[in-house]
Design a protein around this motif. Sequence first.
Motif, mmCIF file in Angstrom:
data_model
loop_
_atom_site.group_PDB
_atom_site.id
_atom_site.type_symbol
_atom_site.label_atom_id
_atom_site.label_comp_id
_atom_site.label_asym_id
_atom_site.label_seq_id
_atom_site.Cartn_x
_atom_site.Cartn_y
_atom_site.Cartn_z
ATOM 1 N N UNK A 189 0.828 -1.204 0.000
ATOM 2 C CA UNK A 189 0.000 0.000 0.000
ATOM 3 C C UNK A 189 0.865 1.258 0.000
ATOM 4 N N UNK A 190 1.985 1.229 0.708
ATOM 5 C CA UNK A 190 2.909 2.363 0.678
ATOM 6 C C UNK A 190 3.478 2.590 -0.710
ATOM 7 N N UNK A 191 3.851 1.509 -1.399
ATOM 8 C CA UNK A 191 4.363 1.622 -2.763
ATOM 9 C C UNK A 191 3.286 2.142 -3.717
ATOM 10 N N UNK A 192 2.073 1.591 -3.596
ATOM 11 C CA UNK A 192 0.972 2.014 -4.463
ATOM 12 C C UNK A 192 0.651 3.490 -4.239
ATOM 13 N N UNK A 193 0.651 3.908 -2.976
ATOM 14 C CA UNK A 193 0.366 5.312 -2.674
ATOM 15 C C UNK A 193 1.389 6.228 -3.312
ATOM 16 N N UNK A 194 2.671 5.866 -3.214
ATOM 17 C CA UNK A 194 3.714 6.684 -3.835
ATOM 18 C C UNK A 194 3.539 6.746 -5.346
ATOM 19 N N UNK A 195 3.349 5.600 -5.973
ATOM 20 C CA UNK A 195 3.227 5.561 -7.434
ATOM 21 C C UNK A 195 2.019 6.364 -7.902
ATOM 22 N N UNK A 196 0.905 6.229 -7.177
ATOM 23 C CA UNK A 196 -0.322 6.907 -7.580
ATOM 24 C C UNK A 196 -0.207 8.420 -7.415
ATOM 25 N N UNK A 197 0.168 8.875 -6.220
ATOM 26 C CA UNK A 197 0.198 10.318 -5.959
ATOM 27 C C UNK A 197 1.305 10.989 -6.766
ATOM 28 N N UNK A 198 2.488 10.402 -6.789
ATOM 29 C CA UNK A 198 3.597 10.981 -7.552
ATOM 30 C C UNK A 198 3.287 10.970 -9.046
ATOM 31 N N UNK A 199 2.709 9.875 -9.531
ATOM 32 C CA UNK A 199 2.382 9.779 -10.952
ATOM 33 C C UNK A 199 1.334 10.782 -11.380
#
Length: 376
Positions: A189-199
């Motif tokens: 979930x931490x990885x997904x959050x980073x990828x989603x918000x940063x992307x």
Amino acid sequence: MILRTFGWSFGVTVVGLLIALLYDGATGLALVAVLAVLEVSLSFDNAVVNAKVLDRMSAFWQKIFLTVGIAIAVFGMRLVFPLLIVGITAKLSPVEAFDLALNDSHRYHELMNDAYPMIAAFGGMFLMMLFLDFVFEERADKWLPWLERPLARIGKLDQLSVVVAGGSLALVAWLSASDPGSVMIAGVLGMVTYILVNGLGELFSEASEDDEEDEEGEEEGVEAGKGGGRSGPSSLALATGKAGFFLFLYLEVLDASFSFDGVIGAFAISTDPIVIALGLGIGAMYIRSLTVFLVRKGTLHEYVYLEHGAHWAIGALAVCMLVSIGHHVPEWITGGLGAGLIIAAFVSSVVRNRNQDGDSPDSAAGGGRPLHSSQV
């Protein structure tokens, strides 16, 4: 300049220390002061990275970050978040969790410790992704060329940061976690959050630039007086707003990831949620003021290796958080590593500036876009 930038922080410090004195006497005053210093020492690298992102935001979203954002940082992450974590872990309502914190601080501390592996996995993976995306990208300026050059070369492999971060998470969950499944879910979930918000932030930033180029082209091709029939905000304004919104979300999640370590570490000093919120809240105010100072002074443009040092400090913090899932890592190690890397980067930047031939003392200072004069 100092008073204008740090004035609110000084004011909050006085009010916070006064509340601590009235709440718990001299002991509360001392504990709040120590917690404030702890928060600043653990999160200075956060201010450097915040300044880099804040420099890309419009004046409106900068002001939102420095007003609404500080409320989220102080009250949301330093007071409400621990209560939510305890409430979810113990299946309590927020009111019951707050009552537990006030009347049974040791049990409250135990519940926070029980939830820490999941918190550390989420925050550690978010920060790990941020660090890896930085070191795997080719850059003109290299602080540690013997290390950054080969990392940038292998970083050309698509999605390498996801591979490295995911592999690290799996290894830590397998070797250290008492509940590997929960740690894996939180880390992913931490990885997904980073990828989603940063992307999303990058997507709308690029859209804003494309719209600006299109609009400039249209203005050149349209005769004077024929342009202004459209009502409402332009596509450029909308795109800029979306980009600013997602950059704002990115900064808030980044701040949350940094705050995890400080909130948990604070329990080694005090288990009183009021004292913790006051101390960490004061520290968070200084981090915001440091962010503003770095942007206004153009410090990251003058001392070019500071950004590198901050990201290496983030990488060190991410590793410490992952290690702490199975083994306690003292706060002085995480704080000392971050401070040491940033100091080393600053010294390297000073040496670089002095060694540049033909440059005037002010030539490297060019670039920071000053904040709007009305901002905090």
